[in-house]
Enzyme design. Structure first.
Site, PDB file in Angstrom:
ATOM      1  N   GLY A  47      79.116 101.749  29.571  1.00 31.04           N
ATOM      2  CA  GLY A  47      78.784 102.813  30.507  1.00 31.04           C
ATOM      3  C   GLY A  47      78.414 102.239  31.858  1.00 31.04           C
ATOM      4  O   GLY A  47      78.016 101.072  31.963  1.00 31.04           O
ATOM      5  N   GLN A  52      74.850 102.064  40.116  1.00 36.94           N
ATOM      6  CA  GLN A  52      74.991 100.631  39.796  1.00 36.94           C
ATOM      7  C   GLN A  52      76.041  99.931  40.653  1.00 36.94           C
ATOM      8  O   GLN A  52      76.096  98.702  40.674  1.00 36.94           O
ATOM      9  CB  GLN A  52      75.339 100.438  38.311  1.00 36.94           C
ATOM     10  CG  GLN A  52      74.192 100.808  37.372  1.00 36.94           C
ATOM     11  CD  GLN A  52      74.590 100.617  35.925  1.00 36.94           C
ATOM     12  OE1 GLN A  52      75.200 101.493  35.330  1.00 36.94           O
ATOM     13  NE2 GLN A  52      74.272  99.468  35.367  1.00 36.94           N
ATOM     14  N   CYS A  92      72.001  96.341  29.743  1.00 37.30           N
ATOM     15  CA  CYS A  92      72.464  97.090  30.912  1.00 37.30           C
ATOM     16  C   CYS A  92      73.214  96.122  31.814  1.00 37.30           C
ATOM     17  O   CYS A  92      72.776  94.987  31.999  1.00 37.30           O
ATOM     18  CB  CYS A  92      71.257  97.673  31.648  1.00 37.30           C
ATOM     19  SG  CYS A  92      71.678  98.524  33.177  1.00 37.30           S
ATOM     20  N   LEU A  93      74.327  96.559  32.367  1.00 39.36           N
ATOM     21  CA  LEU A  93      75.119  95.677  33.221  1.00 39.36           C
ATOM     22  C   LEU A  93      74.332  95.225  34.454  1.00 39.36           C
ATOM     23  O   LEU A  93      74.657  94.196  35.045  1.00 39.36           O
ATOM     24  CB  LEU A  93      76.416  96.377  33.652  1.00 39.36           C
ATOM     25  CG  LEU A  93      77.396  96.686  32.505  1.00 39.36           C
ATOM     26  CD1 LEU A  93      78.582  97.485  33.018  1.00 39.36           C
ATOM     27  CD2 LEU A  93      77.867  95.410  31.816  1.00 39.36           C
ATOM     28  N   HIS A 134      71.073 106.703  28.418  1.00 34.30           N
ATOM     29  CA  HIS A 134      70.896 105.538  29.298  1.00 34.30           C
ATOM     30  C   HIS A 134      71.485 105.809  30.689  1.00 34.30           C
ATOM     31  O   HIS A 134      70.828 105.563  31.711  1.00 34.30           O
ATOM     32  CB  HIS A 134      71.576 104.325  28.642  1.00 34.30           C
ATOM     33  CG  HIS A 134      71.530 103.061  29.455  1.00 34.30           C
ATOM     34  ND1 HIS A 134      70.853 101.929  29.039  1.00 34.30           N
ATOM     35  CD2 HIS A 134      72.094 102.730  30.648  1.00 34.30           C
ATOM     36  CE1 HIS A 134      70.989 100.979  29.957  1.00 34.30           C
ATOM     37  NE2 HIS A 134      71.752 101.440  30.940  1.00 34.30           N
ATOM     38  N   GLU A 135      72.705 106.333  30.726  1.00 38.87           N
ATOM     39  CA  GLU A 135      73.364 106.545  32.026  1.00 38.87           C
ATOM     40  C   GLU A 135      72.688 107.657  32.829  1.00 38.87           C
ATOM     41  O   GLU A 135      72.559 107.554  34.047  1.00 38.87           O
ATOM     42  CB  GLU A 135      74.854 106.866  31.851  1.00 38.87           C
ATOM     43  CG  GLU A 135      75.690 105.784  31.188  1.00 38.87           C
ATOM     44  CD  GLU A 135      75.446 104.383  31.711  1.00 38.87           C
ATOM     45  OE1 GLU A 135      75.180 104.212  32.912  1.00 38.87           O
ATOM     46  OE2 GLU A 135      75.497 103.442  30.907  1.00 38.87           O
ATOM     47  N   HIS A 138      69.788 106.412  34.651  1.00 39.08           N
ATOM     48  CA  HIS A 138      70.146 105.735  35.912  1.00 39.08           C
ATOM     49  C   HIS A 138      70.176 106.732  37.075  1.00 39.08           C
ATOM     50  O   HIS A 138      69.777 106.405  38.190  1.00 39.08           O
ATOM     51  CB  HIS A 138      71.529 105.088  35.798  1.00 39.08           C
ATOM     52  CG  HIS A 138      71.526 103.691  35.234  1.00 39.08           C
ATOM     53  ND1 HIS A 138      70.835 102.649  35.815  1.00 39.08           N
ATOM     54  CD2 HIS A 138      72.160 103.161  34.159  1.00 39.08           C
ATOM     55  CE1 HIS A 138      71.040 101.539  35.116  1.00 39.08           C
ATOM     56  NE2 HIS A 138      71.837 101.819  34.098  1.00 39.08           N
TER      57      HIS A 138
END
Ligand code: NI
Length: 170
Positions: A47, A52, A92-93, A134-135, A138
């Protein structure tokens, strides 16, 4: 399409709230969505939120399939129902060397617009529910390290290139 730079830990934009998108058909928005998908796949993530890649718009892309066969684009998404909890390992990226356990809803219903501006409603559980939660965090400036279950943080060295899709990376 192009790979965009993923903003990482320490970048203050990750703590900011994203704004609603009102011009979905705009070619810049469509290009952003394509780039986000490409960037997520390149980084072996499941995701990615627009914040991000440095853009404070309510857009997320998700694909929890190991063969990358099910890209989901959510614009202006809202979780309308949550049920139960799951304790899950997560990454997380934007925090490439950190993994930890967090608590996520076991099931969610999310309502959003797709990339054509059509209303969609997705009922999700397990990994997809985790990724959606999670997304959407963000988009509110919340990152997973804000939610770590105490004592579960793992910091790993990123010295080798992982070729396999990492299902923990959101
Ligand atoms: Ni993330």
């Amino acid at each position: 399409m192009a790979i965009r730079t993923i903003r990482e830990e320490g970048d203050e934009i990750l703590g900011k709230k994203s704004r609603e998108v009102d011009n979905i058909q705009d070619s810049k928005i469509q290009e952003l969505i394509d780039d986000m998908l490409e960037t997520m796949y390149k980084a072996n993530g499941v995701g990615l939120a627009a914040v991000q890649v440095g853009i404070l718009k309510q857009i997320v892309v998700i694909d929890v399939e190991e063969d990358c066969s099910n890209p989901i684009v959510l614009i202006n998404p809202k979780i309308t129902k949550e049920k139960g909890t799951q304790e899950v390992e997560e990454g997380c990226l934007s925090f490439p060397n950190k993994f930890a356990k967090v608590v996520r809803p076991a099931e969610v219903i999310v309502e959003a617009l797709d990339r054509n501006g059509k209303k969609i409603k997705i009922k999700a559980k397990e990994l997809l529910a985790q990724a959606i939660s999670h997304e959407l965090d963000h988009l509110n400036g919340i990152v997973f390290v804000d939610k770590i279950i105490p004592g579960t943080l793992e910091v790993v060295k990123q010295n080798d290139n992982t070729v396999k899709k990492d299902l923990k990376n959101n």
